[in-house]
Design an enzyme around this catalytic site. Structure first.
Site, PDB file in Angstrom:
ATOM      1  CG  ASP A  92      40.271  44.012  47.303  1.00  0.00           C
ATOM      2  OD1 ASP A  92      40.726  43.111  46.978  1.00  0.00           O
ATOM      3  OD2 ASP A  92      39.372  44.988  46.718  1.00  0.00           O
ATOM      4  CG  ASP A 138      43.661  42.693  43.786  1.00  0.00           C
ATOM      5  OD1 ASP A 138      43.255  42.066  43.035  1.00  0.00           O
ATOM      6  OD2 ASP A 138      43.338  43.086  44.500  1.00  0.00           O
TER       7      ASP A 138
END
Length: 172
Positions: free
Chosen positions: A125, A141
């Site tokens: 991330d 995401d």
């Protein structure tokens, strides 16, 4: 068939396969860049608003089930299979094109994060909205979140009862 999107299903499926592959490649490319460029520290793009911050997540969104990778090794292929099933059952008509894009984007997002889990045992991330202290996330995401939101919007507001009933009957 009335309102055909393409003259052949083969071209239709090839188009969406290429679309999915391109989305997955974009996701993996951005994660690779993040792992390389952010290993020495964060990058502030817009002070107080947007940063690039390297984080590795062994859970799901918002670190739900953190450290429970086995759950995702099992769950992700099941979700991908279910999404594929619904995609293949969509009527081959233009009015279902939005759903086809949403399901394809959802599939790409699930597979993008699954590749990270298999390759690194964690998800990369790197996008952080510091303005609202939103959890760090990645491109896959975004795919998953937006496709679910748009699927819900299309199902609730964008499909007539007749269209929805046609799709439900076909999926029984």
């Amino acid at each position: 068939m009335k309102n055909m999107l393409y003259k052949s299903k083969k071209k239709y499926y090839i188009f969406f396969l290429i679309y999915i592959i391109l989305l997955i490649l974009l996701d993996q490319w951005t994660k690779q860049i993040a792992r390389e460029a952010l290993s020495s520290g964060n990058v502030v793009l817009i002070p107080g608003v947007l940063e690039l911050q390297l984080l590795f997540n062994t859970g799901a969104a918002f670190s739900i089930l953190n450290g429970k990778s086995l759950v995702f090794f099992i769950l992700t292929p099941l979700v991908a299979a279910l999404v594929t099933y619904f995609f293949l059952r969509l009527p081959f008509e233009r009015k279902y094109l939005r759903m086809a894009f949403c399901l394809s984007t959802l599939f790409a997002g699930a597979i993008g994060n699954y590749i990270d889990r298999v390759a690194f045992h964690k998800v990369t991330d790197f996008i952080y909205f510091s303005l609202i202290n939103f959890p760090v996330f990645n491109v896959a995401d975004i795919y998953v979140t937006l496709s679910v939101i748009f699927l819900l919007i299309f199902l609730i507001f964008g499909m007539s009862d007749e269209d929805l009933n046609t799709w439900i009957k076909k999926n029984r």
